[in-house]
Scaffold this motif. Sequence first.
Motif, mmCIF file in Angstrom:
data_model
loop_
_atom_site.group_PDB
_atom_site.id
_atom_site.type_symbol
_atom_site.label_atom_id
_atom_site.label_comp_id
_atom_site.label_asym_id
_atom_site.label_seq_id
_atom_site.Cartn_x
_atom_site.Cartn_y
_atom_site.Cartn_z
ATOM 1 N N ILE A 177 -7.587 -5.304 0.748
ATOM 2 C CA ILE A 177 -6.537 -4.339 0.393
ATOM 3 C C ILE A 177 -7.170 -3.172 -0.350
ATOM 4 O O ILE A 177 -7.925 -3.365 -1.308
ATOM 5 C CB ILE A 177 -5.469 -4.991 -0.487
ATOM 6 C CG1 ILE A 177 -4.955 -6.268 0.158
ATOM 7 C CG2 ILE A 177 -4.315 -4.025 -0.735
ATOM 8 C CD1 ILE A 177 -4.007 -7.037 -0.720
ATOM 9 N N THR A 178 -6.857 -1.960 0.065
ATOM 10 C CA THR A 178 -7.362 -0.767 -0.603
ATOM 11 C C THR A 178 -6.315 -0.241 -1.589
ATOM 12 O O THR A 178 -5.117 -0.507 -1.425
ATOM 13 C CB THR A 178 -7.701 0.328 0.414
ATOM 14 O OG1 THR A 178 -6.489 0.753 1.068
ATOM 15 C CG2 THR A 178 -8.692 -0.187 1.458
ATOM 16 N N PRO A 179 -6.749 0.520 -2.594
ATOM 17 C CA PRO A 179 -5.770 1.102 -3.536
ATOM 18 C C PRO A 179 -4.719 1.953 -2.843
ATOM 19 O O PRO A 179 -3.541 1.912 -3.201
ATOM 20 C CB PRO A 179 -6.649 1.936 -4.469
ATOM 21 C CG PRO A 179 -7.974 1.249 -4.444
ATOM 22 C CD PRO A 179 -8.129 0.761 -3.033
ATOM 23 N N LEU A 180 -5.133 2.715 -1.817
ATOM 24 C CA LEU A 180 -4.166 3.563 -1.115
ATOM 25 C C LEU A 180 -3.119 2.730 -0.394
ATOM 26 O O LEU A 180 -1.940 3.089 -0.349
ATOM 27 C CB LEU A 180 -4.896 4.470 -0.119
ATOM 28 C CG LEU A 180 -4.022 5.450 0.662
ATOM 29 C CD1 LEU A 180 -3.263 6.383 -0.279
ATOM 30 C CD2 LEU A 180 -4.879 6.257 1.639
ATOM 31 N N ALA A 181 -3.528 1.584 0.171
ATOM 32 C CA ALA A 181 -2.591 0.741 0.909
ATOM 33 C C ALA A 181 -1.490 0.210 0.008
ATOM 34 O O ALA A 181 -0.358 0.003 0.466
ATOM 35 C CB ALA A 181 -3.335 -0.414 1.569
ATOM 36 N N THR A 182 -1.775 -0.021 -1.270
ATOM 37 C CA THR A 182 -0.765 -0.596 -2.157
ATOM 38 C C THR A 182 0.347 0.381 -2.499
ATOM 39 O O THR A 182 1.399 -0.019 -2.987
ATOM 40 C CB THR A 182 -1.417 -1.086 -3.461
ATOM 41 O OG1 THR A 182 -1.971 0.033 -4.179
ATOM 42 C CG2 THR A 182 -2.525 -2.090 -3.184
ATOM 43 N N ILE A 183 0.111 1.655 -2.248
ATOM 44 C CA ILE A 183 1.131 2.663 -2.569
ATOM 45 C C ILE A 183 2.343 2.519 -1.655
ATOM 46 O O ILE A 183 3.493 2.719 -2.080
ATOM 47 C CB ILE A 183 0.549 4.093 -2.444
ATOM 48 C CG1 ILE A 183 -0.404 4.374 -3.611
ATOM 49 C CG2 ILE A 183 1.653 5.132 -2.405
ATOM 50 C CD1 ILE A 183 -1.045 5.734 -3.553
ATOM 51 N N TRP A 184 2.095 2.149 -0.399
ATOM 52 C CA TRP A 184 3.177 2.219 0.585
ATOM 53 C C TRP A 184 4.287 1.219 0.307
ATOM 54 O O TRP A 184 5.444 1.446 0.680
ATOM 55 C CB TRP A 184 2.600 2.040 1.984
ATOM 56 C CG TRP A 184 1.536 3.059 2.258
ATOM 57 C CD1 TRP A 184 0.216 2.836 2.498
ATOM 58 C CD2 TRP A 184 1.701 4.489 2.241
ATOM 59 N NE1 TRP A 184 -0.457 4.023 2.645
ATOM 60 C CE2 TRP A 184 0.431 5.058 2.488
ATOM 61 C CE3 TRP A 184 2.781 5.344 2.042
ATOM 62 C CZ2 TRP A 184 0.220 6.424 2.549
ATOM 63 C CZ3 TRP A 184 2.571 6.707 2.096
ATOM 64 C CH2 TRP A 184 1.308 7.232 2.350
ATOM 65 N N GLY A 185 3.961 0.104 -0.334
ATOM 66 C CA GLY A 185 5.022 -0.822 -0.716
ATOM 67 C C GLY A 185 6.039 -0.155 -1.631
ATOM 68 O O GLY A 185 7.247 -0.276 -1.441
ATOM 69 N N SER A 186 5.539 0.585 -2.626
ATOM 70 C CA SER A 186 6.425 1.292 -3.559
ATOM 71 C C SER A 186 7.227 2.379 -2.850
ATOM 72 O O SER A 186 8.432 2.538 -3.080
ATOM 73 C CB SER A 186 5.609 1.917 -4.692
ATOM 74 O OG SER A 186 4.963 0.936 -5.459
#
Length: 374
Positions: free
Chosen positions: A304-313
């Motif tokens: 998991i990349t930091p950018l990928a975690t944004i899309w959940g929010s």
Amino acid sequence: MPYYGPMQQPGLWGQPVANLTVVDKVPPEIMHLVDPHWSQFPPMNPLWHSIIGFVIFVLGVVSIIGNGMVIYIFSTAKSLRTPSNLFIVNLALSDFLMMGTNAFTMVYNCWFETWSLGLLMCDLYAFFGSLFGCCSIWTMTMIALDRHNVIVHGLSGKPLTNTGAILRILLCWLIGVVWGILPMLGWNRYVPEGNMTACGTDYLTDDWFHKSYILVYSVFVYYTPLFTIIYAYFFIIKAVSAHEKNMREQAKRMNVQSLRSSDDGKSTEMKLAKVALVTISLWFMAWTPYTVINYTGVFKTASITPLATIWGSVFAKANAVYNPIVYGISHPKYRAALLRRFPSLACSDGPPADDKSLASEASGITSAGNPTTA
């Protein structure tokens, strides 16, 4: 996305920019919450923080205005004070509070490109996001079950009362409180997400006690509501299709084109099928990214990349924007009340010709064939 800034400038803690990682801007008091997984990633391009911050700000403003209007109109218009509409008011309230507590907090952190509000605010941010998110999810489930009761069971079903609606609403809030507070009591925990501008559950700790929370949480807050909504709309469409078939056969026996005085040629079952498809699709699109991200972390199926975690929010918060449209503005009586109270905000030049909602129209299905009112 890699950082493209000057390579020789000092970092926050005296390190050169070339050696910075996404966690180096995190304040020391919450560093113990950051999983070592994130230390391998360079800082995100500041442009991403600007874009996400702007998007969340716009979503926050639109959601607060939209849900605020739904709460005001449904609460003050006498024609809308029905037990079923209490669910819509509650959905608007939970979405309003979620964006009020989460959206601008995330915008603030995007400005500083890291979580800058300390340990307590990290817990509160994640708790409120879980609380209001769970409440919204289960309120949408209650709306689907109420429509199922009205349309499928008709007169044979038990009518929803104000007391019954309030008890179901309290159950929605209880579910949200329980699942929101458990990580603060030790089952899992709230930590900064990979982008470091939001906080959420810990899905990276390699401990099945922590992982079990994610799995059980997903059963009660994702799979159960999703399949309940699918179940409700499947039988709604099935019941309406059977009713429409009977109507067409009766019209054929009477040698008339339609038993309805005004038939625009669009079958009720097709309208309901579209409503069901839109409702389920938007729900799935809103909450699936978070589930995928959590499952990816739990089962280590990908990095998991930091950018990928944004899309959940982003997708979850977007849900609070289109809920007022799906459940509020699509209601004919709401549009009529909006036209009377705020003519400049209405989407039509005059009041709708038919004050019945689609659910009300379809709710004439009963075993005896007698119409009911919603």
